[in-house]
Enzyme design. Structure first.
Site, PDB file in Angstrom:
ATOM      1  CB  THR A 196      47.710 -15.337 -44.062  1.00  0.00           C
ATOM      2  OG1 THR A 196      48.648 -15.412 -45.151  1.00  0.00           O
ATOM      3  CG2 THR A 196      48.441 -14.956 -42.786  1.00  0.00           C
ATOM      4  CD1 TRP A 197      45.057 -19.734 -49.644  1.00  0.00           C
ATOM      5  CD2 TRP A 197      44.927 -21.830 -48.887  1.00  0.00           C
ATOM      6  NE1 TRP A 197      44.657 -20.526 -50.696  1.00  0.00           N
ATOM      7  CE2 TRP A 197      44.558 -21.825 -50.255  1.00  0.00           C
ATOM      8  CE3 TRP A 197      44.924 -23.043 -48.201  1.00  0.00           C
ATOM      9  CZ2 TRP A 197      44.186 -22.976 -50.936  1.00  0.00           C
ATOM     10  CZ3 TRP A 197      44.560 -24.180 -48.885  1.00  0.00           C
ATOM     11  CH2 TRP A 197      44.192 -24.151 -50.234  1.00  0.00           C
ATOM     12  CG  ASP A 217      53.313 -19.012 -45.405  1.00  0.00           C
ATOM     13  OD1 ASP A 217      54.409 -18.985 -45.987  1.00  0.00           O
ATOM     14  OD2 ASP A 217      52.249 -19.354 -45.966  1.00  0.00           O
ATOM     15  CE1 TYR A 230      48.294 -18.648 -50.344  1.00  0.00           C
ATOM     16  CE2 TYR A 230      49.096 -17.730 -48.290  1.00  0.00           C
ATOM     17  CZ  TYR A 230      49.065 -18.755 -49.211  1.00  0.00           C
ATOM     18  OH  TYR A 230      49.812 -19.894 -48.987  1.00  0.00           O
ATOM     19  CD  GLN A 286      54.476 -22.507 -47.335  1.00  0.00           C
ATOM     20  OE1 GLN A 286      53.350 -22.266 -47.761  1.00  0.00           O
ATOM     21  NE2 GLN A 286      55.262 -21.577 -46.804  1.00  0.00           N
ATOM     22  CE1 TYR A 293      49.362 -26.652 -49.524  1.00  0.00           C
ATOM     23  CE2 TYR A 293      51.711 -26.313 -49.856  1.00  0.00           C
ATOM     24  CZ  TYR A 293      50.474 -26.723 -50.340  1.00  0.00           C
ATOM     25  OH  TYR A 293      50.371 -27.189 -51.630  1.00  0.00           O
ATOM     26  N   GLY A 325      44.232 -32.253 -49.710  1.00  0.00           N
ATOM     27  CA  GLY A 325      45.094 -33.408 -49.917  1.00  0.00           C
ATOM     28  C   GLY A 325      44.335 -34.723 -49.835  1.00  0.00           C
ATOM     29  CG  LEU A 356      43.885 -40.983 -47.886  1.00  0.00           C
ATOM     30  CD1 LEU A 356      44.953 -41.811 -47.187  1.00  0.00           C
ATOM     31  CD2 LEU A 356      42.780 -41.898 -48.390  1.00  0.00           C
TER      32      LEU A 356
END
Length: 284
Positions: free
Chosen positions: A21-22, A50, A55, A165, A193, A200, A202
């Site tokens: 739910t970010w 989650d 958030y 996580q 996540y 992240g 690449l």
């Protein structure tokens, strides 16, 4: 529904794909779309949701609270506490605020969002107190690397941690060097996540990579579904992609039905090899 599941301590089993739910709760105009997506996911068996007090500063928890009304008993609810709230009375107050926003009397799994200045001993004591009060079922951590987990295991009660996580996807495989094998040995599920490479190393070009797309074509699937299938092909790993629309939720749920062959896994491994040594934990 697929048999791809992950089991927490005390034999709590959930599907290997959940709902993140970010970024939810940030735009009032999107609220009903977000609620509908989460409810559609629950209907399709994506019962782990989650969220976090971070958030939208509680806004995402409010969206989740609306989505799970009347469905609470079907949902495995995960939320996270800011590191500066992860101890003492501040921690009790933070959990109470999350419970109010979520419209429930308990959180199934409550996580330290990342390691901060409050000693791990105080955080473990907080989690134990919240358990005693019936406000949380289990507790865990987020964004802790291998060394941090060793430190946690050195704390009295620290080994009760139920999950870690972390950011994990095909183009960000650093956890495979030491953190993931250690968690697997301890039988601690890892929650991935950004499994669709929202962040992240690449990340650019992953969805358009020819190897990913060829495997997707063979499975009559999308690149995103192949990325999810790759993440959950690892023992004890749960993927929590954001549930942004009903259409995306359906796509995520269908990824549970995809089993990648050894040949496909080898091709992906060749295209995106894991680092050969220790790398810094990717975090967002």
């Amino acid at each position: 529904m697929s048999e791809k599941t992950v089991t927490f301590a005390e034999h709590i089993t959930v599907p290997a794909i959940g709902q993140g739910t970010w970024y939810m709760g940030e735009n009032a105009g999107q609220r009903q779309t977000e609620v509908a997506a989460l409810r559609a996911g629950i209907e399709r068996g994506l019962t782990l949701i989650d969220t976090a007090e971070m958030y939208a500063e509680g806004g995402a928890e409010e969206v989740v609270g609306e989505a799970i009304k009347g469905l609470r008993e079907k949902v495995f609810l995960v939320s996270k506490v800011y590191p500066w709230n992860a101890g003492g009375e501040k921690g009790i107050a933070a959990c109470d605020a999350s419970l109010r926003r979520l419209g429930t009397d308990h959180i199934d799994l409550y996580l330290l969002h990342w390691r901060g200045n409050i000693p791990l001993e105080e955080t473990v004591a907080l989690m134990e107190k919240l358990q005693q009060q019936g406000k949380i079922g289990r507790w865990g951590v987020s964004n802790l690397d291998h060394e941090d987990m060793q430190a946690l295991w050195g704390v009295d009660g620290g080994s009760a941690c139920a999950t870690n996580q972390v950011l994990y996807h095909l183009a960000s495989r650093g956890i495979e060097y030491d953190l993931l094998p250690w968690c697997q040995k301890q039988r601690i599920p890892v929650m991935a996540y950004c499994p669709l490479a929202q962040a992240g190393r690449l990340r650019s070009g992953l969805m358009n990579h020819p190897v990913v797309n060829e495997i997707a074509r063979q499975h009559r699937a999308s690149a995103a579904q192949i990325l999810l299938a790759w993440v959950i092909s690892h023992q004890g790993v749960i993927a929590i992609p954001k549930a942004s629309s009903v259409e995306h939720v359906k796509e995520n749920a269908d990824a549970l039905e995809i089993t990648l062959s050894g040949e496909a896994l080898a091709a992906l491994d060749s295209a995106f090899p894991a680092p050969g040594g220790k790398t810094r934990l990717d975090v967002v």
